[in-house]
Design an enzyme around this catalytic site. Structure first.
Site, PDB file in Angstrom:
ATOM      1  N   GLY A  23     -59.331 -13.590 -53.335  1.00 22.21           N
ATOM      2  CA  GLY A  23     -58.731 -12.450 -54.010  1.00 22.21           C
ATOM      3  C   GLY A  23     -57.713 -13.097 -54.816  1.00 22.21           C
ATOM      4  N   ALA A  24     -57.634 -11.762 -55.384  1.00 24.37           N
ATOM      5  CA  ALA A  24     -56.530 -11.803 -56.238  1.00 24.37           C
ATOM      6  C   ALA A  24     -56.698 -12.973 -56.508  1.00 24.37           C
ATOM      7  CB  ALA A  24     -54.918 -12.108 -55.640  1.00 24.37           C
ATOM      8  N   GLY A  28     -55.232 -20.441 -61.012  1.00 28.97           N
ATOM      9  CA  GLY A  28     -55.359 -21.966 -59.824  1.00 28.97           C
ATOM     10  C   GLY A  28     -56.699 -22.126 -58.977  1.00 28.97           C
ATOM     11  N   HIS A  29     -57.431 -20.417 -59.532  1.00 26.51           N
ATOM     12  CA  HIS A  29     -58.250 -20.434 -58.702  1.00 26.51           C
ATOM     13  C   HIS A  29     -59.794 -20.389 -60.241  1.00 26.51           C
ATOM     14  CE1 HIS A  29     -56.855 -17.171 -55.968  1.00 26.51           C
ATOM     15  NE2 HIS A  29     -57.083 -18.056 -55.032  1.00 26.51           N
ATOM     16  N   GLY A 142     -58.598 -25.993 -53.511  1.00 29.67           N
ATOM     17  CA  GLY A 142     -56.762 -26.132 -54.429  1.00 29.67           C
ATOM     18  C   GLY A 142     -56.251 -27.165 -53.500  1.00 29.67           C
ATOM     19  N   SER A 184     -51.723 -16.145 -55.307  1.00 31.43           N
ATOM     20  CA  SER A 184     -51.709 -14.609 -55.178  1.00 31.43           C
ATOM     21  C   SER A 184     -51.003 -13.905 -54.473  1.00 31.43           C
ATOM     22  CB  SER A 184     -52.865 -14.546 -54.335  1.00 31.43           C
ATOM     23  OG  SER A 184     -53.738 -15.209 -54.474  1.00 31.43           O
ATOM     24  N   ARG A 185     -49.759 -15.076 -54.104  1.00 30.96           N
ATOM     25  CA  ARG A 185     -48.564 -14.589 -53.188  1.00 30.96           C
ATOM     26  C   ARG A 185     -47.109 -14.105 -53.901  1.00 30.96           C
ATOM     27  NH1 ARG A 185     -50.832 -16.723 -48.615  1.00 30.96           N
ATOM     28  NH2 ARG A 185     -50.984 -15.348 -47.131  1.00 30.96           N
TER      29      ARG A 185
END
Ligand code: PAF
Length: 275
Positions: A23-24, A28-29, A142, A184-185
């Site tokens: 999630g988040a 990129g996702h 990725g 996400s981080r």
């Protein structure tokens, strides 16, 4: 787009593409979702913050959770199904989830495997369970998590009876305008830390330039250490490795630079091919 929370919701889903995520979701996702849409249908995005891949002190509970925004983003990018299970669905107490043996690339390089013991075992466990549930023909990952990509590729290659015909597709890292790899981080970076985080990109591109002038791997590694230190980053590793085995590079084969560095509580990883 359908949102499914348990195994029964996946009954009609098979032979499609899966994009496993925690999630988040960011660009990129979404690049993975779009690639998946060109390869197979239905496109299933899984969203599950997997507790078994976090080490002690890695704060699984603090991982960003943004389900509503994720559903909207996944739909826009072309997902047909979002699978968002809870821990009981993924790891039912009454069911033993068989986890394939870890391939050498998950245990030998002395990179993420050494710095996050148990991490790849947790990743393989959750990904194996997702493959069993969704039965995809394609799984898209990725290059940002390059070591994970190789671990999963080798796990799938070794388990052709369990997941026949499953293809692992990789997609290049998506970066922002200044070169920071999307993650996400990054949500945890405060403004002053962005310039420091860009030290990873600067170290990798400098190593690439040095390689094009004939630098040997040890010289590239020293250069990357120096640039990361200039950015006040604590280096876990800054390595030049064989792009397929992650062992010491062989001049006749493709190589890759791989970095991990810490910035306060945040740990950043990145990697890049050497030409
Ligand atoms: O890359 C990630 O986000 C995770 O490691 C994955 C593959 C979704 C497994 O939890």
């Amino acid at each position: 787009m359908r949102v499914v929370h348990n195994e029964s919701g996946l009954e009609a889903v098979s032979a499609g593409a899966i994009i496993p995520t925690m999630g988040a979701l960011h660009e990129g996702h979404l690049a993975l979702v779009r690639r998946a849409g060109r390869l197979a249908a239905p496109v299933v995005v899984s969203i599950f913050v997997n507790p078994t891949q976090f080490g002690p002190g890695e704060q699984c509970r603090r991982y960003p959770r943004t389900l509503e925004a994720d559903l909207a983003a996944a739909q826009d990018a072309g997902a047909d199904v979002v699978f968002a299970p809870d821990v009981q669905t993924m790891y039912p107490p009454e069911k033993e989830i068989s986890v394939p043996p870890l391939p050498p690339v998950a245990t030998r390089p002395g990179l993420e495997d050494a710095h996050r013991p148990g991490h790849f075992a947790g990743v393989c466990q959750v990904v194996a369970r997702l493959f069993d549930l969704v039965k995809p023909s394609v799984a898209v990952f990725g290059e940002k998590d390059y070591q994970q990509l190789l671990v999963i590729t080798d796990m799938v290659r070794a388990e052709t009876d369990r997941w026949p015909g499953l293809h692992v597709e990789s997609v290049e890292t998506v970066r922002d305008g200044e070169g920071l790899a999307l993650s996400s981080r990054n949500a945890y970076l405060h403004p002053g830390q962005r310039d420091q985080a860009l030290g990873l990109y600067s170290a990798m591109t400098s190593a690439r330039r040095a390689a094009s002038h004939g630098a040997i791997p040890a010289a590239m590694e020293s250069l990357m250490h120096a640039i990361l230190a200039e950015h006040r980053l604590t280096v876990d590793y800054a390595a030049v490795r064989d792009a397929r085995t992650l062992e010491a590079p062989d001049p006749s084969r493709p190589a890759r630079v791989l970095l991990a560095a810490r910035l306060g509580e945040l740990r950043l990883i990145d990697n890049m091919p050497l030409e």
